[in-house]
Write a protein that holds these residues in place. Structure first.
Motif, PDB file in Angstrom:
ATOM      1  N   LEU A 177     177.197 -22.518 -73.901  1.00  0.00           N
ATOM      2  CA  LEU A 177     177.753 -22.905 -72.608  1.00  0.00           C
ATOM      3  C   LEU A 177     176.793 -22.560 -71.465  1.00  0.00           C
ATOM      4  CD1 LEU A 177     181.468 -21.808 -73.121  1.00  0.00           C
ATOM      5  CD2 LEU A 177     180.492 -24.098 -73.308  1.00  0.00           C
ATOM      6  N   THR A 178     176.110 -21.431 -71.590  1.00  0.00           N
ATOM      7  CA  THR A 178     175.125 -21.074 -70.566  1.00  0.00           C
ATOM      8  C   THR A 178     173.992 -22.095 -70.527  1.00  0.00           C
ATOM      9  OG1 THR A 178     175.643 -18.728 -70.861  1.00  0.00           O
ATOM     10  CG2 THR A 178     173.560 -19.271 -69.769  1.00  0.00           C
ATOM     11  N   LEU A 179     173.544 -22.508 -71.704  1.00  0.00           N
ATOM     12  CA  LEU A 179     172.468 -23.491 -71.755  1.00  0.00           C
ATOM     13  C   LEU A 179     172.896 -24.821 -71.143  1.00  0.00           C
ATOM     14  CD1 LEU A 179     170.826 -22.899 -75.245  1.00  0.00           C
ATOM     15  CD2 LEU A 179     169.794 -22.560 -73.013  1.00  0.00           C
ATOM     16  N   VAL A 180     174.135 -25.224 -71.407  1.00  0.00           N
ATOM     17  CA  VAL A 180     174.614 -26.481 -70.823  1.00  0.00           C
ATOM     18  C   VAL A 180     174.620 -26.391 -69.299  1.00  0.00           C
ATOM     19  CG1 VAL A 180     176.624 -27.968 -70.590  1.00  0.00           C
ATOM     20  CG2 VAL A 180     175.948 -27.155 -72.839  1.00  0.00           C
ATOM     21  N   THR A 181     175.070 -25.255 -68.762  1.00  0.00           N
ATOM     22  CA  THR A 181     175.065 -25.076 -67.307  1.00  0.00           C
ATOM     23  C   THR A 181     173.655 -25.154 -66.746  1.00  0.00           C
ATOM     24  OG1 THR A 181     177.027 -23.665 -67.493  1.00  0.00           O
ATOM     25  CG2 THR A 181     175.768 -23.551 -65.443  1.00  0.00           C
ATOM     26  N   LEU A 210     168.787 -30.907 -64.757  1.00  0.00           N
ATOM     27  CA  LEU A 210     168.895 -32.355 -64.575  1.00  0.00           C
ATOM     28  C   LEU A 210     168.958 -32.714 -63.095  1.00  0.00           C
ATOM     29  CD1 LEU A 210     169.228 -35.166 -65.830  1.00  0.00           C
ATOM     30  CD2 LEU A 210     171.695 -34.758 -65.908  1.00  0.00           C
ATOM     31  N   VAL A 211     169.700 -31.941 -62.325  1.00  0.00           N
ATOM     32  CA  VAL A 211     169.771 -32.189 -60.879  1.00  0.00           C
ATOM     33  C   VAL A 211     168.389 -32.015 -60.248  1.00  0.00           C
ATOM     34  CG1 VAL A 211     170.754 -31.373 -58.703  1.00  0.00           C
ATOM     35  CG2 VAL A 211     172.198 -31.570 -60.729  1.00  0.00           C
ATOM     36  N   LEU A 212     167.658 -30.979 -60.679  1.00  0.00           N
ATOM     37  CA  LEU A 212     166.302 -30.776 -60.154  1.00  0.00           C
ATOM     38  C   LEU A 212     165.397 -31.958 -60.505  1.00  0.00           C
ATOM     39  CD1 LEU A 212     165.630 -26.987 -60.871  1.00  0.00           C
ATOM     40  CD2 LEU A 212     166.192 -28.074 -58.692  1.00  0.00           C
ATOM     41  N   TRP A 213     165.545 -32.468 -61.743  1.00  0.00           N
ATOM     42  CA  TRP A 213     164.701 -33.603 -62.128  1.00  0.00           C
ATOM     43  C   TRP A 213     165.034 -34.846 -61.321  1.00  0.00           C
ATOM     44  CZ3 TRP A 213     166.023 -38.285 -64.609  1.00  0.00           C
ATOM     45  CH2 TRP A 213     164.926 -39.061 -64.976  1.00  0.00           C
ATOM     46  N   LEU A 214     166.312 -35.060 -61.037  1.00  0.00           N
ATOM     47  CA  LEU A 214     166.694 -36.210 -60.228  1.00  0.00           C
ATOM     48  C   LEU A 214     166.086 -36.121 -58.829  1.00  0.00           C
ATOM     49  CD1 LEU A 214     170.442 -36.625 -61.251  1.00  0.00           C
ATOM     50  CD2 LEU A 214     168.495 -38.014 -61.976  1.00  0.00           C
ATOM     51  N   LYS A 215     165.868 -34.911 -58.353  1.00  0.00           N
ATOM     52  CA  LYS A 215     165.249 -34.733 -57.041  1.00  0.00           C
ATOM     53  C   LYS A 215     163.725 -34.775 -57.122  1.00  0.00           C
ATOM     54  CE  LYS A 215     169.140 -34.130 -54.868  1.00  0.00           C
ATOM     55  NZ  LYS A 215     169.628 -35.113 -53.864  1.00  0.00           N
ATOM     56  N   ARG A 216     163.176 -34.416 -58.315  1.00  0.00           N
ATOM     57  CA  ARG A 216     161.719 -34.372 -58.489  1.00  0.00           C
ATOM     58  C   ARG A 216     161.355 -35.125 -59.764  1.00  0.00           C
ATOM     59  NH1 ARG A 216     158.464 -30.953 -55.973  1.00  0.00           N
ATOM     60  NH2 ARG A 216     157.233 -30.707 -57.869  1.00  0.00           N
ATOM     61  N   ARG A 217     161.379 -36.437 -59.703  1.00  0.00           N
ATOM     62  CA  ARG A 217     161.118 -37.259 -60.881  1.00  0.00           C
ATOM     63  C   ARG A 217     159.694 -37.088 -61.406  1.00  0.00           C
ATOM     64  NH1 ARG A 217     164.726 -41.575 -61.433  1.00  0.00           N
ATOM     65  NH2 ARG A 217     166.757 -40.904 -60.650  1.00  0.00           N
ATOM     66  N   GLU A 218     158.794 -36.613 -60.546  1.00  0.00           N
ATOM     67  CA  GLU A 218     157.409 -36.498 -60.982  1.00  0.00           C
ATOM     68  C   GLU A 218     157.189 -35.317 -61.928  1.00  0.00           C
ATOM     69  OE1 GLU A 218     157.927 -34.168 -57.183  1.00  0.00           O
ATOM     70  OE2 GLU A 218     158.510 -36.145 -57.985  1.00  0.00           O
ATOM     71  N   TYR A 241     161.725 -30.505 -66.202  1.00  0.00           N
ATOM     72  CA  TYR A 241     163.150 -30.287 -65.985  1.00  0.00           C
ATOM     73  C   TYR A 241     163.981 -31.227 -66.859  1.00  0.00           C
ATOM     74  CZ  TYR A 241     161.548 -27.684 -61.909  1.00  0.00           C
ATOM     75  OH  TYR A 241     160.923 -26.797 -61.076  1.00  0.00           O
ATOM     76  N   LEU A 242     163.549 -32.472 -67.011  1.00  0.00           N
ATOM     77  CA  LEU A 242     164.272 -33.410 -67.872  1.00  0.00           C
ATOM     78  C   LEU A 242     164.213 -32.954 -69.331  1.00  0.00           C
ATOM     79  CD1 LEU A 242     165.784 -36.055 -68.319  1.00  0.00           C
ATOM     80  CD2 LEU A 242     163.571 -37.205 -68.467  1.00  0.00           C
ATOM     81  N   LEU A 243     163.063 -32.506 -69.792  1.00  0.00           N
ATOM     82  CA  LEU A 243     162.937 -32.032 -71.173  1.00  0.00           C
ATOM     83  C   LEU A 243     163.840 -30.835 -71.419  1.00  0.00           C
ATOM     84  CD1 LEU A 243     159.069 -32.335 -71.585  1.00  0.00           C
ATOM     85  CD2 LEU A 243     160.804 -33.783 -72.644  1.00  0.00           C
ATOM     86  N   PHE A 244     163.888 -29.925 -70.475  1.00  0.00           N
ATOM     87  CA  PHE A 244     164.766 -28.759 -70.626  1.00  0.00           C
ATOM     88  C   PHE A 244     166.226 -29.194 -70.688  1.00  0.00           C
ATOM     89  CE2 PHE A 244     167.370 -25.321 -68.941  1.00  0.00           C
ATOM     90  CZ  PHE A 244     166.945 -24.251 -69.711  1.00  0.00           C
ATOM     91  N   SER A 245     166.612 -30.130 -69.845  1.00  0.00           N
ATOM     92  CA  SER A 245     167.988 -30.619 -69.845  1.00  0.00           C
ATOM     93  C   SER A 245     168.332 -31.286 -71.174  1.00  0.00           C
ATOM     94  CB  SER A 245     168.194 -31.593 -68.684  1.00  0.00           C
ATOM     95  OG  SER A 245     169.503 -32.105 -68.674  1.00  0.00           O
ATOM     96  N   LEU A 246     167.430 -32.127 -71.699  1.00  0.00           N
ATOM     97  CA  LEU A 246     167.677 -32.781 -72.988  1.00  0.00           C
ATOM     98  C   LEU A 246     167.732 -31.761 -74.119  1.00  0.00           C
ATOM     99  CD1 LEU A 246     165.364 -35.916 -72.638  1.00  0.00           C
ATOM    100  CD2 LEU A 246     167.845 -35.804 -72.376  1.00  0.00           C
ATOM    101  N   ALA A 247     166.900 -30.718 -74.041  1.00  0.00           N
ATOM    102  CA  ALA A 247     166.921 -29.681 -75.076  1.00  0.00           C
ATOM    103  C   ALA A 247     168.266 -28.957 -75.094  1.00  0.00           C
ATOM    104  CB  ALA A 247     165.787 -28.691 -74.853  1.00  0.00           C
ATOM    105  N   THR A 248     168.846 -28.704 -73.932  1.00  0.00           N
ATOM    106  CA  THR A 248     170.159 -28.040 -73.897  1.00  0.00           C
ATOM    107  C   THR A 248     171.245 -28.946 -74.475  1.00  0.00           C
ATOM    108  OG1 THR A 248     170.546 -28.826 -71.627  1.00  0.00           O
ATOM    109  CG2 THR A 248     169.499 -26.676 -71.893  1.00  0.00           C
TER     110      THR A 248
END
Length: 720
Positions: free
Chosen positions: A287-291, A297-305, A309-316
């Motif tokens: 549950l901590t990892l999902v949070t 994911l929110v950070l990646w949406l703000k910083r697509r470059e 952050y996206l990889l970390f979100s997908l890993a969780t």
């Protein structure tokens, strides 16, 4: 990388459905906190956290070293009475490291009948069928050491399934004859089909626990049974005989840990601690990892470059899928269960792949070939292990082999990159991944039954270590970014200071140049004015004197005019504070005596005027020249006897009039003369208007109107 995979033996019972185990109602918060604190302080001792013996007791014999306290004897049908050591302070929790075991070869129908009989008797009086009871012949029982582990020998199909019921018999007698209020049975691990617990009574074997509802989860959950108090009371004069019925597949894998019997209050902390370490920590970690993944994911949406952050979100997300068995009830049908375990097992490789990709984002270069090759291998292994391809091979073994390849190869590659050229955060993550591989090997051996069958699975704690390394890497990058911004700000501030100093120096130079330019222009203006006025008059007088054509009186008059011109030039250089009245008063002082000698009466009708901010020495000289020209015309040419100077405030403009009562002249006849054009030019430079009204015999009026505020002062100065 979570707790190792559960054997899918229960799923091989064709047509048999197992109800998922109900969740524990609650775990005491204090117990959870104590367990987590002990975990953080003694991580290296975790494998022993739930397995320390209070006092080992065998089912058929006493401990090897009797305790010094008083001992009691107990009778055992297995042999003569033996002394039972006192459990000492703290109660009667006893650990059986040996048991008696008997086996019964059953068909699938017999096993189903056994489970059906247990369900029928749930909470009701009655007796189990005689054919489904433990053997009554003592010759069928033999000793076995606990824990007992049977390795997988072959993989059969569901149609070929043969089963064996293993009866493990242990006995419990209260230490010193002091029976606890409630007796409990605790087993750290039991990997088999749905187990049951029977207690011997005067009326025969009575089932007190049936784990059909939790069979699919008992591989990771500790077994906990509280014996009915009624059975405890009737057995207080003797020992309690307990049988753990463990159905297994013939030639299949199973693991039976040691058995703890004793007071509930003594064993319950062990069970709760084991539950927290094996179930609570993985659930909290997931549950901590999902949070954190949602935050990333929110950070990646703000910083697509930044794809880290996206990889970390997908890993969780992949990790949550891997640990679904900690959060969801398992499917009830065989096919759904096969697919469920395939999804959770196959997602492990994706977790590791995304973890490696995330870690490599902190390297100094990209490794496209490795990333593509590893991704292709994970995809192919996931597809090859899908349940739809049949049962010609053990998909579970294939998945574990592929996961091991991905984990070892990826960790080795990341570690090598970190060693050769990695940044500090990459090296920290590589060290965490190495720890994860070591703990993964531990869990793999635990799953395969190679060692320490009662240890807890350690991969959830490896996840915490890897997560800590990820957070360290992110915060290190964040701190470095802040430091970079601070350094950039400092450099920018330093550059701005340098540029400010440079601009200030340039500004001083420009002001000095402007001052020099203004002085030069003023000098040129004065020279031009003196050349046109004073110089021209002196030159004309000198020529006339040399030729003898000018009488002495005229020479004196010319010289007086030259002196007046010189005084006007000097007066124009004096500061007047933008006050036009003061300037006119200075002119009156300079020309009043000359006008009086010329026979003109001066009438002074001058009122206060608003200050003219634009009135500087060059403008003052133009005003004085205009007034001088008007008064000189009245004195020399108009034959006037009276001249009047008038000022008026018209609001946005001020007005100066010079009126005489002379002979006048025809303005139209002389409008093209050089004198009048000179007056008009001076008025234009001042930004004002000049008007001359005159007619023969009616005198002359010269009117000058000047603006109070002049927006185009710079342009006017340039013209001047």
């Amino acid at each position: 990388m979570s707790a190792s995979s559960r054997p899918a033996a229960c799923a091989r019972l064709a047509g048999e459905t197992c109800v998922p185990a109900p969740r524990r109602a609650s775990v005491p918060v204090a117990t959870l906190l104590r367990a987590l604190l002990a975990l953080l302080l003694t991580l290296g001792l975790l494998p022993l956290a739930a397995g320390q013996a209070v006092q080992p007791v065998q089912a058929t014999q006493a401990a090897t070293q009797p305790a010094p306290q008083a001992q009691v004897s107990r009778a055992s049908p297995l042999g003569p009475a033996r002394p039972v050591p006192d459990a000492g302070p703290g109660g009667g929790a006893q650990r059986a490291t040996e048991a008696e075991v008997a086996t019964s070869d059953w068909t699938q129908d017999q096993l189903k009948a056994w489970w059906r009989a247990l369900r029928v008797m749930d909470g009701r009086d009655g007796a189990l069928p005689q054919a489904l009871l433990p053997p009554s012949d003592d010759a069928a029982w033999h000793r076995v050491s606990l824990p007992e582990v049977q390795q997988r020998e072959a993989t059969g199909t569901a149609g070929d399934a043969r089963f064996q019921m293993r009866w493990y018999r242990v006995r419990y007698a209260a230490p010193n004859g002091r029976w606890p209020t409630s007796v409990a049975l605790y087993m750290p691990r039991l990997v088999a089909l749905a187990a049951a617990v029977l207690v011997k009574t005067d009326d025969g074997w009575r089932p007190v626990f049936d784990n059909q509802s939790g069979a699919r989860e008992q591989w990771v959950r500790p077994l906990w049974v509280v014996l009915p108090s009624a059975l405890t009371e009737i057995q207080q004069a003797r020992e309690i005989e307990v049988v753990i019925a463990v159905p297994v597949m013939q030639a299949g894998y199973y693991s039976v840990s040691s058995v703890w019997l004793g007071a509930r209050e003594d064993l319950e902390p062990k069970h709760d601690r084991r539950w927290v370490l094996q179930i609570g920590v993985p659930q909290a970690t997931g549950l901590t990892l999902v949070t954190l993944g949602l935050f990333a994911l929110v950070l990646w949406l703000k910083r697509r470059e930044d794809p880290a952050y996206l990889l970390f979100s997908l890993a969780t997300v992949a990790w949550l899928v891997r640990n679904l068995h900690y959060h969801l009830d398992l499917p009830r049908t065989r096919d759904a269960l096969e697919w469920f375990w395939w999804v959770t097992h196959a997602s492990m490789a994706w977790v590791m792949l995304l973890t490696f990709l995330f870690a490599l984002r902190f390297a100094r270069q990209r490794f496209a070939r490795f990333e593509r090759g590893m991704g292709l291998f994970v995809l192919v292994s996931s597809l090859a292990s899908m349940p739809m391809w049949g049962r010609g091979f053990d998909a579970l073994v294939l998945l574990h082999i592929c996961n091991a390849v991905v984990g070892l190869a990826g960790t080795a590659f990341v570690a090598s990159i970190a060693w050769r050229q990695g940044t500090r955060e990459l090296r920290v993550m590589a060290a965490a991944l190495v720890i994860g591989v070591v703990l993964g090997v531990h869990d793999l051996g635990l799953l395969a039954g190679w060692w320490w069958p009662e240890h807890v699975y350690l991969m959830p704690f490896a996840t915490l270590v890897i997560l800590a390394s990820f957070l360290y890497a992110v915060q290190y990058r964040y701190i470095e970014a802040l430091r970079g911004v601070e350094r950039a700000n400092e450099e920018l501030a330093q550059r701005l200071d340098e540029q400010s100093v440079e601009l200030r120096a340039q500004h001083d130079k420009l002001r000095e140049a402007e001052r020099q330019q203004a002085l030069l222009l003023e000098r040129q203006r004065i020279m031009q004015d003196m050349h046109d006025g004073l110089g021209s008059s002196l030159l004309s007088a000198m020529v006339a004197v040399e030729q003898g054509s000018m009488p002495q009186e005229q020479v004196v008059g010319v010289l007086r005019e030259c002196v007046d011109d010189l005084r006007l030039v000097i007066d124009s250089l004096e500061p007047v504070g933008h006050d036009l009245v003061s300037l006119l008063a200075t002119m009156r002082y300079r020309l009043g005596k000359r006008l009086q000698l010329g026979g003109l009466k001066l009438e002074w009708d001058v009122h206060d005027l608003p200050p003219l901010d634009w009135l500087e020495p060059p403008d003052a000289l133009h005003v004085l020249r205009l007034m001088q020209e008007a008064l000189t015309n009245a004195l020399k040419h108009a034959r006037a006897t009276r001249v009047r100077v008038v000022t008026r405030d018209l609001g946005r403009r001020v007005e100066i009039r010079v009126e005489d009562d002379g002979e006048g002249f025809d303005v139209g006849a002389i409008s093209q003369g050089r004198g009048l054009r000179g007056l008009q030019r001076r008025a234009k430079v001042l930004g004002g208007l000049l008007r001359v009204d005159s007619s023969p015999g009616h005198g002359t009026v010269v009117t000058l109107r000047l603006p109070v505020a002049r927006a185009d002062r710079e342009a006017v100065l340039q013209q001047g």
